[in-house]
Every structure is written in structure tokens, then in C-alpha cells.
Scaffold this motif. Structure first.
Motif, short mmCIF file in Angstrom:
data_model
loop_
_atom_site.label_atom_id
_atom_site.label_comp_id
_atom_site.label_asym_id
_atom_site.label_seq_id
_atom_site.Cartn_x
_atom_site.Cartn_y
_atom_site.Cartn_z
N LYS A 48 -0.55 -64.36 -38.88
CA LYS A 48 0.11 -65.51 -39.51
C LYS A 48 1.58 -65.21 -39.80
CE LYS A 48 -2.31 -67.46 -42.84
NZ LYS A 48 -3.18 -67.54 -44.03
N ALA A 49 1.85 -63.97 -40.22
CA ALA A 49 3.23 -63.59 -40.54
C ALA A 49 3.34 -62.07 -40.53
CB ALA A 49 3.63 -64.14 -41.91
N ILE A 50 4.53 -61.58 -40.18
CA ILE A 50 4.82 -60.15 -40.23
C ILE A 50 6.15 -59.96 -40.97
CG2 ILE A 50 5.19 -58.02 -38.94
CD1 ILE A 50 3.70 -59.15 -36.63
N ASP A 51 6.15 -59.10 -41.98
CA ASP A 51 7.37 -58.79 -42.72
C ASP A 51 7.78 -57.35 -42.40
OD1 ASP A 51 9.43 -58.33 -44.48
OD2 ASP A 51 8.33 -58.94 -46.28
N THR A 52 8.92 -57.20 -41.71
CA THR A 52 9.39 -55.87 -41.32
C THR A 52 10.63 -55.44 -42.09
OG1 THR A 52 10.76 -56.81 -39.56
CG2 THR A 52 8.50 -56.21 -38.98
N ASN A 53 11.05 -56.21 -43.06
CA ASN A 53 12.32 -55.94 -43.76
C ASN A 53 12.35 -54.57 -44.41
OD1 ASN A 53 13.56 -58.42 -43.14
ND2 ASN A 53 12.44 -59.46 -44.78
N ALA A 54 11.31 -54.22 -45.16
CA ALA A 54 11.30 -52.93 -45.84
C ALA A 54 11.26 -51.79 -44.83
CB ALA A 54 10.09 -52.85 -46.78
N ALA A 55 10.50 -51.97 -43.78
CA ALA A 55 10.38 -50.93 -42.76
C ALA A 55 11.70 -50.67 -42.06
CB ALA A 55 9.30 -51.32 -41.75
N LEU A 56 12.46 -51.72 -41.82
CA LEU A 56 13.74 -51.58 -41.13
C LEU A 56 14.79 -50.84 -41.96
CD1 LEU A 56 13.96 -55.08 -39.42
CD2 LEU A 56 13.93 -52.87 -38.24
N LYS A 57 14.57 -50.72 -43.26
CA LYS A 57 15.52 -50.03 -44.13
C LYS A 57 15.31 -48.51 -44.15
CE LYS A 57 16.09 -54.06 -47.14
NZ LYS A 57 15.84 -54.64 -48.49
N ILE A 58 14.23 -48.05 -43.54
CA ILE A 58 13.98 -46.61 -43.49
C ILE A 58 15.06 -45.96 -42.62
CG2 ILE A 58 12.38 -44.83 -42.66
CD1 ILE A 58 11.36 -46.19 -45.13
N PRO A 59 15.73 -44.93 -43.11
CA PRO A 59 16.76 -44.25 -42.30
C PRO A 59 16.15 -43.74 -40.98
CG PRO A 59 16.91 -43.54 -44.59
CD PRO A 59 15.66 -44.36 -44.48
N GLY A 60 16.82 -44.04 -39.89
CA GLY A 60 16.34 -43.59 -38.59
C GLY A 60 15.57 -44.62 -37.82
N VAL A 61 15.15 -45.71 -38.48
CA VAL A 61 14.46 -46.78 -37.78
C VAL A 61 15.49 -47.64 -37.06
CG1 VAL A 61 13.01 -48.83 -38.00
CG2 VAL A 61 12.48 -46.79 -39.33
N VAL A 62 15.32 -47.78 -35.76
CA VAL A 62 16.31 -48.50 -34.94
C VAL A 62 15.90 -49.95 -34.72
CG1 VAL A 62 17.44 -48.56 -32.68
CG2 VAL A 62 17.02 -46.37 -33.82
#
Length: 758
Positions: A48-62
Motif C-alpha cells: 500500500k505504501a513504502i516510506d524510505t525517508n529515514a533509511a535514505l538518511k543513513i550515511p553511505g546510502v546512495v
């Protein structure tokens, strides 16, 4: 023959023994992004929905990609010749997840640690559906696995996806009802083989990069590099001309790597970001999110006269393709077309099948490819028929088995040109001392039983798959052999070099075999269907004959003599009548001198109109503990007819390895799911394979036949060797314990409880 039927050492043996970096993982660029896949915890759900905002803030995540970011196009990951008979039923990422482990998101990061941290922070809101897990209830179930509008098939396979049917069909020879009416004895039995993991040492892995010409390069541990090129092109919707696939050394495949599990992910990320990327599946991912042997339930009805003449066999196979249809429509065919022809003298036979979708991990290719399951059922039924008739199971087979020069109606009406099956059976009986032993003997605390089974397979796929090779005469007089066939540990780089050396009268060391690169290598459909020795081998023979003729033609020009006067023995080019002679080295160097000669190159391709079957006989001797039901494999003998044996060492190892895998299928290996659809057997702690101590004594011998359509009379050997252990061991256990187990694996608990299903 100088090099054929010789124990030539594999070309890469010393590199492997010395630990040189030859595998995909050894070659990954240091700056490659690490890819991790977030997988579904549900067997059937809609995202239904995917929230990737917090994950994208991890240093090294491109980057993190979801189903909204990938092309809205469906394709198949089955490594098969186009048009593939497997449905186009999957996307890189889909809004609908169809099994526990289905891909939900791709995480690209600078480090593995960053990727794993990001994975934990992705929030997914699922609309969870009731899964369909029981494949015996799949047809016309209210739960439908594939309802998408852009689902399509390229071939007529009897597809009815809204009924959960991936494929269905029927093959009937003679009047089956009339044949059964003439029988004195009729048996009906159900047999069940579980999904099995290929359990290769090297898990799935791939890396990709974009080169200076803006082309996508995919380096992968795959059995099917040319098919992978098509898969990536289809998934990314880019031309094949923009893609290059390279295959390094493979750390085992056994059919698993005939499915392109991971290359689409590195290809997608690298094409988007123009950065190298690398993915490697963990052992748990390899178990739970790749592919396995198809689980099958088979109903066999067999009828015979009192004297043992088998008149009719009726086989129905129900196959579970899982969440996606890779190899579903093709694997099932072998369950009948590679088992029923063994008893070619019947008045009538019928083979029907249904392949169904469920919400379990997709199945795929595994050594034996459906013949393994079908032969467990049919051979077990023949063994039970022998017991019901109070006949020796070997003598029953001598009465009924197929022989040379017969037309095999259930094997696509092929003419059987070469067959030593009767001699294989006779030799196997002699090896184990069959006539000096009883089917069951009391050993004190244990009972010892004997069991026998037959097997046949094929040699490539007739009129479908094609192989091609290029051979070049190089300066100093050595040769380079470019092939598209994939050496996955089978030794085809060595075997094909042996054939070239035999044709060109040179040493094997003079033939350099080049690894597969889709830009540089000639096209080959890949290493599967037991095709390499038989199909690619014939392409080698053709190319070498052409090159040899070119050498003679060019030498006649350089030596200024008629070509009819020239003899070439591999070392010297001689015109006796003209008293002229050149060494191959001098001739080759002259060809490379500008203006004096021509650089000599030959190429050839081969597609066989036939697929001659190799045969095997296996006899098992087992002990069953009277008190505990514990099973011990005492002795296993096998005799193989693979035509002319090209490499005696490699053929023996192929047979021993296949038998060991068959023993695992018979006694140890099992995949099961929880009520929520989660696979229980996710590691080698839960998924048991036999160790060297578990397989007892394995003895292998060969009985020669000569296949006119094969190189030097050769047929295949890769798959036929896995098929006899399960039915032979099951019969031996039945004779020892009095309990016939028809569901694999056979365990002590099943024997003690006299209970077939778990």
C-alpha cells in the motif's frame, strides 16, 4: 584415439587448488555499491505504501528503489531459448508480493553495514491476503496468484492463470482403457517428491559496471550468459547491443543458475546510477528466495499380465511452480517423457499433467529437471509391481525395457539409435552380486534389502538449442577455442579441448579454451539439458574439420603444391610427392607475416535434430535397524551408458556426484513451510544434505554404446546420474523393512510409524 576416453586433468584444476581469484566475488571493483534486497515477510500481499525517508538518511546510502521506480514490464528469468515457454509473469519489483522472500525494495549503499541499517528503517504498509500454499488445492481455488493485466505467454503451454494453472497437457499412445482391460494385475499408487535445494557452494552473485562506451557490463556466476543478456534487456527495456555479460568460474550451479535470480538488480542500479554495483545472496536468501526443484505429486496406474508383461502405464503429474512460472511448463514434461519410454513395449500409455501456481518460492531447474521426479514414481511402481507378481525386479525389467532401433512414442517419436541399457543392468547385477543375494536378508539387529532402478535422460533439446564455436590457428602453432558453453565445474572447457585436440592431432595443451563473454564468444544457449558434450562437441568437430581443410588449402599455396598431395599430422605439413615439408609452427608464423599468408579461423554451429538418451542402472543395498528404523546405505552400484566416454575421470566424478545428490533427495532433503508461508529449512542446520559418511560406498562403471549423431559417439552424462538413487533406495528399504514409503525423503520415523506423509 589419442585424447578421447582419457583421464585428462581439468584445465583449471591447479588454479582452483592454489586458491587463485577466479570467481565472480574475486573480481568486484573496490568502489562497487553494495546492494541489499528488502524482502516480503508475507506470502501474499499488496504494498500500500513504502516510506524510505529515514533509511535514505543513513550515511553511505546512495539510493533506494521500489516498485514505482522500475519499468512496468513483465519478463521471465528462465534461462531458455527465445521464445521462452515460461510465462512473462514477473517484474524487477512488483506492487504485489507473492511469497515470503519476494523482493520489495533495492538498497544501494557504499557499505554493507549502511545497506543493512537502511533495510531496518524502511517502513512498508501491506494489505495482507490469504496465501495459497497447498498445491494440491490450487486449481480453481478462490485465491488467484496472478491476476495482472500485462501477464503474457509467448508459446502455447496450456496456460489458464485465472485457474492458477501455469501449464497443462496430455500425451496418449494407444487405447489406454483397452490395454488395462487385458491386464491380470493393476496397481495404482501416489508418489510425492518435495522441493529440493540445489545447495551449490557458491551462492548467487553478480556485479555490473558501465564501460567507456556507455555499455552495461554484467559479470555473473551464471549457466546461461546469453540468456541473461536477454533477461536484463527485457527487464530494463534497453537493446541487447548495450549489454555485455561475462561469466567467470562458477562455484556450482546444478540448474539453479539457469535462472537469472540477481543480475537484473545489479543491471538496474548500475544503469540508473552509472556506478558499479555488487550483490551477493546470503545462504538464507539462496534457500528462500531463488529457486528449487519442482515439488510434484504423481499418480501411477500400471497394469501387467501374470507373466510380467507390462501392458499399460498411466501417469498424471501435478507440479508446483510456486509464485512464478520459470521452467514450469518444461520441467513437468520430463516427468513423463523421460520415464514412460523406458518401458516402450506397452500396448498403451498416457501422460497428463498440471502445473500450478502457489504462494511459495518459485521452482526452477535442478539436475534431472523433472525426470528425477517422474522416474521415482514410475520406477517405484515397477518395483511394487514386481513384488506384487513375486518376480525378480531385474528380470521384470529385462522383459520390458526399451532397446536399440525402437521408436519411442512417448519420447517425441525419436528413433533409439544407441542403447546399452540391458548390458548396464546385467553388469550392475554382477557388480553387486545380485543373483547370490536375496532381496531381504536378516543381519541380526538389522535387515538388509536390495533395490534397483533405471534411468534415461536426453542430450540437449532437439531442434531448439544451438551451440557455436570459433577456433583460430595462432602464431607458433597453438589454437584458441572460443566457446559460448558455460563450464560450471563439469569440465567442459577441458572436454571440448580434448575433442579439438583429437580432431587436429595435437596435444590438449595446445588448445586454449576461452571463457564466455557475450561480446567475444560465439552464441551458445548455455550449460543445461545435458547439452555441452553432445551439442557443443559436434560444433567443435565441425569447426576443427573446417580449420584443418583451411590449413591444407593455405599450405598448398605457400608450398606451391596441389592440395591433394598434402598430409597434415598435427605437427608436420608434408607433400611427399613434392618432397616438401613445413612444421605447423613455421606454417603458422608464415600465416601471420603480412602479405605471405592468411590468418586462419574456422567457425561452426550445431543444432541437433535428435536428443539421444543416455541410460543408467542403479542398485542400492541398505540396512534398516529393526528397533530404531535407522537407514544405512551399505553399497550403491551404477552402470552408465553415455555412448563414448570422452574423459574417464570427469565422467566418473559426474556419476558419483549425481548419485550423492540422489541419495540426499531420497533420505535427507526436505523443504517445508509454516502456515504463514515461511520456509522452515533456511540453512544447512535445517536443510540436511548427506556428508561423505552418509553415502556409503558408491561404485561406478560404464557400458559403451556408439551414438552416430554425437561427437566420437558420445551422449550426455550430466543429469541421468541423479535419477536412480531415490527409487532404488525406496525399494531396498521396502524389502528390508516391509514398509513402502512413497513420499520423499524416507526417514526412520516414517518406517517406524508406517506413515508415508509427515
Amino acid at each position: 584415439m589419442k585424447h578421447i576416453s582419457q583421464p585428462v586433468v581439468k584445465k583449471d584444476a591447479y588454479a582452483l587448488l592454489s586458491g587463485k581469484p577466479v570467481y565472480t566475488g574475486d573480481m568486484v571493483p573496490k568502489d562497487a555499491l553494495i546492494l541489499k534486497l528488502l524482502r516480503s515477510p508475507h506470502a501474499y500481499a499488496r504494498i500500500k505504501a513504502i516510506d524510505t525517508n529515514a533509511a535514505l538518511k543513513i550515511p553511505g546510502v546512495v539510493a533506494i528503489y521500489t516498485w514505482k521506480d522500475v519499468p512496468d514490464v513483465r519478463f521471465t528469468l528462465a534461462g531458455q531459448t527465445y521464445p521462452e515457454p515460461s510465462p512473462y509473469d514477473r517484474k524487477i519489483l512488483d506492487e504485489i508480493v507473492r511469497y515470503v522472500g519476494d523482493e520489495v525494495a533495492i538498497i544501494a549503499a557504499e557499505t554493507q553495514d549502511a545497506a543493512e541499517k537502511a533495510m531496518k528503517l524502511i517502513k512498508v504498509d501491506y494489505e495482507v491476503y490469504e496465501p495459497l500454499l497447498d498445491f494440491t488445492k490450487a486449481i480453481d481455488n478462490e485465491i488467484i496468484v496472478h491476476q495482472e493485466d500485462n501477464y503474457r505467454t509467448l508459446c502455447e503451454i496450456g496456460n489458464a492463470r485465472m485457474r492458477n494453472i501455469c501449464s497443462q497437457g496430455e500425451s496418449c499412445v494407444g487405447d489406454i482403457d483397452a490395454a488395462f482391460a487385458d491386464c491380470d494385475v493393476i496397481l495404482e499408487r501416489d508418489y510425492h517428491t518435495k522441493a529440493n535445494a540445489q545447495a551449490m557452494m557458491e551462492t548467487f552473485r553478480s556485479y555490473a559496471y558501465v564501460d567507456t562506451f556507455e555499455r552495461l557490463n554484467v559479470v555473473s556466476s551464471t549457466q546461461v550468459p546469453f540468456h541473461v543478456r536477454r533477461m536484463v534487456a527485457n527487464a530494463l527495456e534497453i537493446p541487447k547491443s548495450k549489454i555485455r555479460v561475462v561469466k567467470p568460474r562458477i562455484g556450482g550451479g546444478f540448474g539453479a543458475k539457469q535462472t537469472g535470480c540477481c543480475e537484473i538488480f545489479t543491471g538496474f542500479v548500475t544503469w540508473k546510477l552509472k556506478r558499479p554495483s555488487y550483490i551477493v545472496y546470503s545462504r538464507e536468501e539462496t534457500f528462500t528466495a531463488s529457486n528449487s526443484r519442482h515439488e510434484m505429486k504423481m499418480h501411477v496406474k500400471i497394469g501387467a499380465k501374470k507373466n510380467g508383461e507390462i501392458l499399460a502405464i498411466d501417469l498424471h503429474t501435478l507440479s508446483n511452480t510456486g509464485a512464478y512460472g520459470e521452467h514450469g511448463s518444461t520441467t513437468v514434461g520430463l516427468s513423463g517423457h523421460k520415464s514412460l519410454p523406458l518401458y516402450n513395449h506397452v500396448k498403451a500409455s498416457r501422460f497428463t499433467y498440471d502445473v500450478v501456481y502457489t504462494n511459495t518460492m518459485q521452482a526452477g531447474a535442478y539436475r534431472g529437471y523433472g525426470a528425477t521426479q517422474g522416474q521415482f514414481a514410475v520406477e517405484s511402481a515397477v518395483n511394487e509391481l514386481a513384488d506384487a507378481l513375486h518376480m525378480d525386479p531385474c528380470e521384470l525389467r529385462f522383459m520390458n525395457i526399451v532397446g536399440e532401433n525402437e521408436i519411442m512414442s512417448q519420447y517425441y517419436n525419436e528413433h533409439l539409435n544407441s542403447c546399452a541399457l540391458d548390458r548396464c543392468l546385467k553388469k550392475a547385477m554382477e557388480m553387486i552380486g545380485w543373483k547370490e543375494k536375496q532381496l531381504c536378508r536378516d543381519m541380526g539387529n538389522k535387515r538388509r534389502g536390495l533395490g534397483v532402478a533405471l534411468s534415461m535422460q536426453g542430450s540437449g533439446i532437439a531442434n531448439v538449442d544451438i551451440a557455436s564455436v570459433i577456433i583460430k590457428l595462432q602464431d607458433d602453432g597453438f589454437y584458441t577455442l572460443s566457446i559460448g558453453a558455460t563450464d560450471m565445474g563439469t569440465g567442459c572447457d577441458t572436454i571440448l579441448a580434448q575433442m579439438a585436440a583429437e580432431c587436429l592431432d595435437c596435444e590438449v595443451e595446445q588448445v586454449v579454451t576461452q571463457a564466455v563473454d557475450t561480446d567475444a564468444s560465439p552464441y551458445d544457449t548455455g550449460s543445461y539439458a545435458s547439452a555441452t558434450t553432445y551439442v557443443t562437441g559436434m560444433a567443435v568437430v565441425k569447426a576443427c574439420e573446417e580449420l584443418k581443410q583451411k590449413i591444407i588449402n593455405e599450405a598448398s599455396i605457400l608450398m606451391e603444391v596441389p592440395k591433394e598431395h598434402i598430409c597434415f599430422d598435427g605437427e608436420l605439413i608434408t607433400a611427399v610427392e613434392d618432397k616438401k615439408q613445413m612444421s605447423l609452427k613455421d606454417f603458422a608464423n608464415t600465416c601471420f607475416e603480412g602479405g605471405k599468408g592468411e590468418v586462419l579461423i574456422a567457425n561452426a554451429s550445431h543444432c541437433s535434430p535428435t536428443s539421444p538418451p543416455p541410460f543408467m542402472v542403479g542398485i542400492a543395498e541398505v540396512d534398516v535397524d529393526k528397533l530404531t528404523g535407522e537407514i544405512s546405505l551399505v553399497d550403491y552400484v551404477s552402470v552408465v551408458d553415455c555412448g563414448t566416454v570422452i574423459n574417464t575421470n570427469l565422467a566418473k566424478i559426474q556419476a558419483e556426484g549425481g548419485i550423492a545428490q540422489g541419495i540426499g533427495m531420497a533420505l535427507y532433503e526436505d523443504i517445508s513451510y509454516s502456515k504463514q508461508g515461511k520456509m522452515r529449512n533456511r540453512s544447512f542446520l535445517q536443510y540436511k544434505i548427506p556428508t561423505r559418511l552418509d553415502v556409503g560406498t558408491i561404485r561406478v562403471d560404464f557400458e559403451s554404446s556408439y551414438e552416430d549423431h554425437g561427437p566420437f559417439g558420445a551422449k550426455s552424462i550430466g543429469e541421468v546420474v541423479i535419477n536412480t538413487p531415490a527409487p532404488a533406495i525406496a525399494s531396498a528399504i521396502a524389502h528390508a523393512s516391509g514398509v513402502q514409503i512413497r513420499t520423499l525423503p524416507i526417514t526412520a520415523e516414517k518406517i517406524l510409524l508406517k506413515k508415508d506423509e509427515d
